[in-house]
Design an enzyme around this catalytic site. Structure first.
Site, short mmCIF file in Angstrom:
data_model
loop_
_atom_site.label_atom_id
_atom_site.label_comp_id
_atom_site.label_asym_id
_atom_site.label_seq_id
_atom_site.Cartn_x
_atom_site.Cartn_y
_atom_site.Cartn_z
N LYS A 56 0.83 -1.22 0.00
CA LYS A 56 0.00 0.00 0.00
C LYS A 56 0.86 1.26 0.00
O LYS A 56 0.55 2.26 -0.66
CB LYS A 56 -0.92 -0.04 1.23
CG LYS A 56 -1.79 1.18 1.41
CD LYS A 56 -2.79 1.38 0.30
CE LYS A 56 -3.54 2.68 0.46
NZ LYS A 56 -4.28 3.04 -0.74
N LYS A 92 0.17 11.46 5.58
CA LYS A 92 0.50 10.43 6.58
C LYS A 92 1.15 9.22 5.90
O LYS A 92 2.17 8.70 6.34
CB LYS A 92 -0.79 10.03 7.31
CG LYS A 92 -0.68 8.87 8.24
CD LYS A 92 -1.52 7.62 7.98
CE LYS A 92 -2.69 7.58 7.12
NZ LYS A 92 -3.35 6.31 6.90
P1 NAP Z 1 -12.06 8.94 7.90
O1 NAP Z 1 -13.29 9.21 7.12
O2 NAP Z 1 -11.29 10.07 8.49
O3 NAP Z 1 -12.46 7.92 9.08
C1 NAP Z 1 -11.54 7.57 10.07
C2 NAP Z 1 -12.16 6.54 11.01
O4 NAP Z 1 -11.17 6.21 12.01
C3 NAP Z 1 -13.39 7.07 11.77
O5 NAP Z 1 -14.29 6.00 11.98
C4 NAP Z 1 -12.76 7.52 13.10
O6 NAP Z 1 -13.66 7.56 14.17
C5 NAP Z 1 -11.74 6.42 13.31
N1 NAP Z 1 -10.71 6.81 14.25
C6 NAP Z 1 -9.74 7.75 14.09
N2 NAP Z 1 -8.97 7.81 15.20
C7 NAP Z 1 -9.45 6.89 16.06
C8 NAP Z 1 -9.07 6.47 17.37
N3 NAP Z 1 -8.01 7.02 17.99
N4 NAP Z 1 -9.78 5.49 17.95
C9 NAP Z 1 -10.83 4.92 17.31
N5 NAP Z 1 -11.26 5.27 16.09
C10 NAP Z 1 -10.56 6.25 15.46
O7 NAP Z 1 -10.98 8.10 7.06
P2 NAP Z 1 -11.22 7.20 5.76
O8 NAP Z 1 -11.13 8.04 4.56
O9 NAP Z 1 -12.42 6.32 5.97
O10 NAP Z 1 -9.88 6.32 5.81
C11 NAP Z 1 -9.74 5.20 6.67
C12 NAP Z 1 -8.42 4.50 6.32
O11 NAP Z 1 -8.47 4.07 4.96
C13 NAP Z 1 -7.18 5.38 6.45
O12 NAP Z 1 -6.11 4.63 6.94
C14 NAP Z 1 -6.93 5.83 5.01
O13 NAP Z 1 -5.55 6.14 4.81
C15 NAP Z 1 -7.36 4.60 4.25
N6 NAP Z 1 -7.82 4.84 2.86
C16 NAP Z 1 -8.66 5.86 2.56
C17 NAP Z 1 -9.09 6.06 1.25
C18 NAP Z 1 -10.02 7.18 0.86
O14 NAP Z 1 -10.17 7.42 -0.35
N7 NAP Z 1 -10.68 7.85 1.80
C19 NAP Z 1 -8.64 5.19 0.24
C20 NAP Z 1 -7.81 4.13 0.58
C21 NAP Z 1 -7.40 3.96 1.91
P3 NAP Z 1 -14.53 8.91 14.47
O15 NAP Z 1 -15.70 8.83 13.56
O16 NAP Z 1 -14.88 8.80 15.91
O17 NAP Z 1 -13.62 10.08 14.17
#
Ligand code: NAP
Length: 286
Positions: free
Chosen positions: A174, A242
């Site tokens: 990744k 990140k």
């Molecule tokens: P996001 O919308 O910011 O969601 C983050 C999630 O993590 C939320 O459920 C958040 O909870 C939770 N979280 C963060 N800190 C936490 C903690 N300390 N304890 C417990 N829960 C915590 O992010 P996302 O876009 O879904 O991305 C999630 C992952 O997938 C990341 O690692 C990202 O790099 C990867 N990713 C993202 C994409 C994309 O296009 N978005 C594509 C590929 C991979 P709360 O709701 O309480 O804040």
């Protein structure tokens, strides 16, 4: 007939929510948990059971997925007061689909094993649209038998699930992919900027690229955002910043990677919550 696997889903952000929905739509029981409870409650109406803690998810589910921001979130969800490792059960599988470091995967895999569970790192390529349509590419690190167990579930989430090696290998794959994403985002932004500086229409440039050997899925995804100046995050710039830090920590030290790392670290302060393609705005302001 064999009863369907009871799944758990932890982390219902931009990616986690549509992925958990796919399991629900496939008729699988889903036990959901999110740090901010409202996001889990929203899924209750669609048939999920909401658990009060990560440990309660592992108590109730056979296979638990994590889709959270980073290493720190992963650590807290495993080792926190009501974390996964507080579950009294054994023999479960935890699949961490978050983009995290290979190091945290190795640590959490060891802890999981010590508590009688299996761990897979299984980060994904693709964004919200691919999560909604089950078209993600899933790169998996960990034990072959655990991978085989998870494969039928991956089939609901992605068009490809590939085991690339032992624990942490999925994370390294990744980081390689997202280094390339950084190149593509900054490369496209710099080409647009050059064209604009020379009085060309952005729409013309994008149309030309789309009709050339440089056409890409990435451009198709981001072209409208550039034209409409819509920088609402599908993949937040801070998440790519990140990932580039994680790659650097794993030894990434090549010419383009160094530049892209630097640019995204600088852009994160002002544009972290916007989409990765807001790198264009950052470069314009330089
Ligand atoms: P996001 O919308 O910011 O969601 C983050 C999630 O993590 C939320 O459920 C958040 O909870 C939770 N979280 C963060 N800190 C936490 C903690 N300390 N304890 C417990 N829960 C915590 O992010 P996302 O876009 O879904 O991305 C999630 C992952 O997938 C990341 O690692 C990202 O790099 C990867 N990713 C993202 C994409 C994309 O296009 N978005 C594509 C590929 C991979 P709360 O709701 O309480 O804040």
């Amino acid at each position: 007939m064999e009863s369907p696997t009871t799944t758990g889903w932890i982390g219902l952000g931009n990616m986690g929510k549509p992925m958990a929905r796919r399991l629900l739509a496939a008729g699988l029981p889903v036990i959901a948990y999110n740090r901010s409870p409202a996001k889990a409650e929203a899924l209750r109406a669609e048939g999920a059971t909401v658990a009060p803690t990560p440990a309660a998810v592992l108590d109730a589910a056979q296979v638990v997925f994590l889709m959270v921001s980073d290493d720190q979130a992963t650590r807290e969800l495993f080792t926190g007061e009501h974390g996964l490792l507080q579950s009294s059960t054994t023999g479960k599988l935890v699949v961490n689909m978050s983009t995290v470091s290979p190091g945290i995967s190795q640590e959490m895999a060891e802890l999981s094993r010590a508590h009688g569970h299996e761990y897979l790192d299984a980060p994904v390529s693709g964004s919200v649209k691919q999560a909604e349509t089950g078209q993600l590419a899933i790169m998996v690190g960990g034990d072959e038998a655990a991978f085989k167990q998870a494969q039928p579930l991956f089939a609901h989430l992605g068009k490809l699930a590939l085991r690339v090696g032992p624990t942490g290998a999925g994370n390294n794959a990744k980081l390689a992919m997202n280094t390339l994403l950084g190149f593509q985002a900054q490369g496209l932004a710099e080409a647009v900027l050059f064209a604009q500086q020379h009085g060309l229409q952005t729409a013309d440039l994008l149309e030309l690229i789309k009709s050339s050997a440089l056409a890409s899925v990435f451009l198709n995804l981001k072209g409208d955002a550039i034209l409409n100046e819509n920088y609402q995050a599908a993949f937040a710039l801070k998440l790519l910043a990140k990932d580039l830090r994680l790659a650097k920590a794993e030894g990434s030290d090549t010419p383009l990677a160094n530049v892209v790392h630097q640019t995204f670290q600088e852009a994160e302060t002002t544009h972290g919550d916007e989409d990765v393609i807001a790198i264009l705005k950052h470069l314009k302001q330089q």
